[in-house]
Design an enzyme around this catalytic site. Sequence first.
Site, PDB file in Angstrom:
ATOM      1  N   TYR A  56      -0.620 -15.434 -11.577  1.00 40.39           N
ATOM      2  CA  TYR A  56       0.001 -16.481 -12.379  1.00 40.39           C
ATOM      3  C   TYR A  56       0.563 -17.548 -11.447  1.00 40.39           C
ATOM      4  O   TYR A  56       1.564 -17.343 -10.771  1.00 40.39           O
ATOM      5  CB  TYR A  56       1.111 -15.921 -13.263  1.00 40.39           C
ATOM      6  CG  TYR A  56       0.664 -14.872 -14.261  1.00 40.39           C
ATOM      7  CD1 TYR A  56      -0.667 -14.761 -14.641  1.00 40.39           C
ATOM      8  CD2 TYR A  56       1.575 -13.990 -14.825  1.00 40.39           C
ATOM      9  CE1 TYR A  56      -1.079 -13.797 -15.551  1.00 40.39           C
ATOM     10  CE2 TYR A  56       1.187 -13.021 -15.745  1.00 40.39           C
ATOM     11  CZ  TYR A  56      -0.152 -12.924 -16.098  1.00 40.39           C
ATOM     12  OH  TYR A  56      -0.551 -11.961 -16.996  1.00 40.39           O
ATOM     13  N   PRO A 203       0.218 -10.483 -28.370  1.00 40.36           N
ATOM     14  CA  PRO A 203       0.348  -9.889 -29.706  1.00 40.36           C
ATOM     15  C   PRO A 203       0.379 -10.928 -30.825  1.00 40.36           C
ATOM     16  O   PRO A 203       0.240 -10.568 -31.996  1.00 40.36           O
ATOM     17  CB  PRO A 203       1.684  -9.133 -29.619  1.00 40.36           C
ATOM     18  CG  PRO A 203       2.462  -9.886 -28.586  1.00 40.36           C
ATOM     19  CD  PRO A 203       1.449 -10.319 -27.573  1.00 40.36           C
ATOM     20  N   LEU A 204       0.559 -12.193 -30.451  1.00 40.23           N
ATOM     21  CA  LEU A 204       0.528 -13.269 -31.443  1.00 40.23           C
ATOM     22  C   LEU A 204      -0.799 -14.011 -31.414  1.00 40.23           C
ATOM     23  O   LEU A 204      -0.892 -15.172 -31.835  1.00 40.23           O
ATOM     24  CB  LEU A 204       1.690 -14.238 -31.214  1.00 40.23           C
ATOM     25  CG  LEU A 204       3.086 -13.619 -31.340  1.00 40.23           C
ATOM     26  CD1 LEU A 204       4.157 -14.652 -31.081  1.00 40.23           C
ATOM     27  CD2 LEU A 204       3.268 -12.991 -32.715  1.00 40.23           C
ATOM     28  N   GLY A 205      -1.851 -13.337 -30.923  1.00 44.28           N
ATOM     29  CA  GLY A 205      -3.175 -13.947 -30.935  1.00 44.28           C
ATOM     30  C   GLY A 205      -3.253 -15.204 -30.085  1.00 44.28           C
ATOM     31  O   GLY A 205      -3.882 -16.179 -30.478  1.00 44.28           O
ATOM     32  N   ARG A 206      -2.588 -15.161 -28.920  1.00 39.39           N
ATOM     33  CA  ARG A 206      -2.560 -16.296 -27.975  1.00 39.39           C
ATOM     34  C   ARG A 206      -2.010 -17.557 -28.622  1.00 39.39           C
ATOM     35  O   ARG A 206      -2.454 -18.667 -28.339  1.00 39.39           O
ATOM     36  CB  ARG A 206      -3.952 -16.538 -27.388  1.00 39.39           C
ATOM     37  CG  ARG A 206      -4.517 -15.301 -26.658  1.00 39.39           C
ATOM     38  CD  ARG A 206      -5.883 -15.567 -26.083  1.00 39.39           C
ATOM     39  NE  ARG A 206      -6.519 -14.345 -25.613  1.00 39.39           N
ATOM     40  CZ  ARG A 206      -6.502 -13.907 -24.359  1.00 39.39           C
ATOM     41  NH1 ARG A 206      -5.851 -14.593 -23.447  1.00 39.39           N
ATOM     42  NH2 ARG A 206      -7.129 -12.798 -24.007  1.00 39.39           N
ATOM     43  N   GLY A 207      -1.037 -17.346 -29.516  1.00 31.99           N
ATOM     44  CA  GLY A 207      -0.373 -18.461 -30.171  1.00 31.99           C
ATOM     45  C   GLY A 207      -0.881 -18.761 -31.573  1.00 31.99           C
ATOM     46  O   GLY A 207      -0.237 -19.488 -32.334  1.00 31.99           O
ATOM     47  N   PHE A 209      -1.026 -16.974 -34.299  1.00 30.23           N
ATOM     48  CA  PHE A 209      -0.178 -16.552 -35.413  1.00 30.23           C
ATOM     49  C   PHE A 209       1.193 -17.214 -35.392  1.00 30.23           C
ATOM     50  O   PHE A 209       2.019 -16.938 -36.268  1.00 30.23           O
ATOM     51  CB  PHE A 209      -0.049 -15.025 -35.432  1.00 30.23           C
ATOM     52  CG  PHE A 209      -1.330 -14.354 -35.852  1.00 30.23           C
ATOM     53  CD1 PHE A 209      -1.772 -14.421 -37.149  1.00 30.23           C
ATOM     54  CD2 PHE A 209      -2.111 -13.684 -34.919  1.00 30.23           C
ATOM     55  CE1 PHE A 209      -2.969 -13.825 -37.537  1.00 30.23           C
ATOM     56  CE2 PHE A 209      -3.307 -13.087 -35.292  1.00 30.23           C
ATOM     57  CZ  PHE A 209      -3.740 -13.157 -36.602  1.00 30.23           C
ATOM     58  N   GLY A 212      -1.114 -21.309 -36.305  1.00 28.94           N
ATOM     59  CA  GLY A 212      -2.461 -21.487 -36.831  1.00 28.94           C
ATOM     60  C   GLY A 212      -3.251 -22.533 -36.066  1.00 28.94           C
ATOM     61  O   GLY A 212      -3.059 -22.706 -34.854  1.00 28.94           O
TER      62      GLY A 212
END
Length: 337
Positions: A56, A203-207, A209, A212
């Site tokens: 990173y 866990p948030l779908g790469r942002g 969720f 959208g």
Amino acid sequence: MADIVKRMKLGSEGLEVSVQGLGCMGMCPETEEAMIELIHYAINSGITFLDTSDVYGPYTNEILLSKALKGEMREKVQLATKFGITRKDGKFEVRGDPAYVRAACEASLKRLDVDYIDLYYLHRIDIRLPIEVTMGELKKLVEEGKIKYIGLSEACAATIRRAHAVHPITAVQMEWSLWSRDIEDQIVPTCRELGIGIVPYSPLGRGFFASGPKVLEAFPEGDYRKNLPRFQAENMEHNKQIYERVSEMAGRKGCTTSQLALAWVHHQGNDVCPIPGTSKLNNLNQNIAALSVKLTPQEMAELESYASADKVKGHRTWNPTYSWENSDTPPLSSWQI
């Protein structure tokens, strides 16, 4: 909020962490002071499991954490970092050879300015050599006290088993969210059989969720997510229906869409510790509040029906080569010949 964030045993080797971690990848060194304040706020709120990697930046994220964890802060956290992804001639290369394992660990210890790393992950699997060879050197680092626990990221079930036979694996870090559930058939059962903790990243779908399709507008120049298949226009047009359905249910539940998606991950079991990443205080507070969202089995099933595999368009990663599906390594016998 510290009373909301409970503690949990991660794996069966003794590591105890907060039930939710903090992914630090997106923290920018250009806003160092604000990021250090955010990290301190997270720790004081009970989020003590911090996740970074040498890639990173590269390197700058570990240096940022070293500044945030000066003095008494170090003993309040469980620090996880990763190694194994390098850049060579502008391309990614995965390395797990013993000399590199040791050199990478020594370099991370120096950058982080710590005496030991709590959880040291192999970030991706080097498929050119047996996993036992990489694990042998990691085992030595445990014996020397430079790392306390060993983790793997994006490893298939067979690789996890072989690695665990050399030295117990404490945690496996994998992408796991409402719309990325490919680990459920093999990886999750294997980890549970062996007593290995599961650490879902993204866990948030790469942002997705969180906001959208609008998330695309927030991606900065050069953000790798712009290249992800699921975020391409033709796929996003289809996938936005998933967000809309989850958002509608969140309205019924009285929470945000991101909180509902994160709560779904938390409800997967008491051996699961997601590490949502953020660089914003409001998002951090929302993520912590997700721990208070309760879901019934019926609600879990309803959510899963919205984002079943046949309803998601596009692969979850930009390069499937580096996913668990392609992480088998040669047998140890072939290395010894």
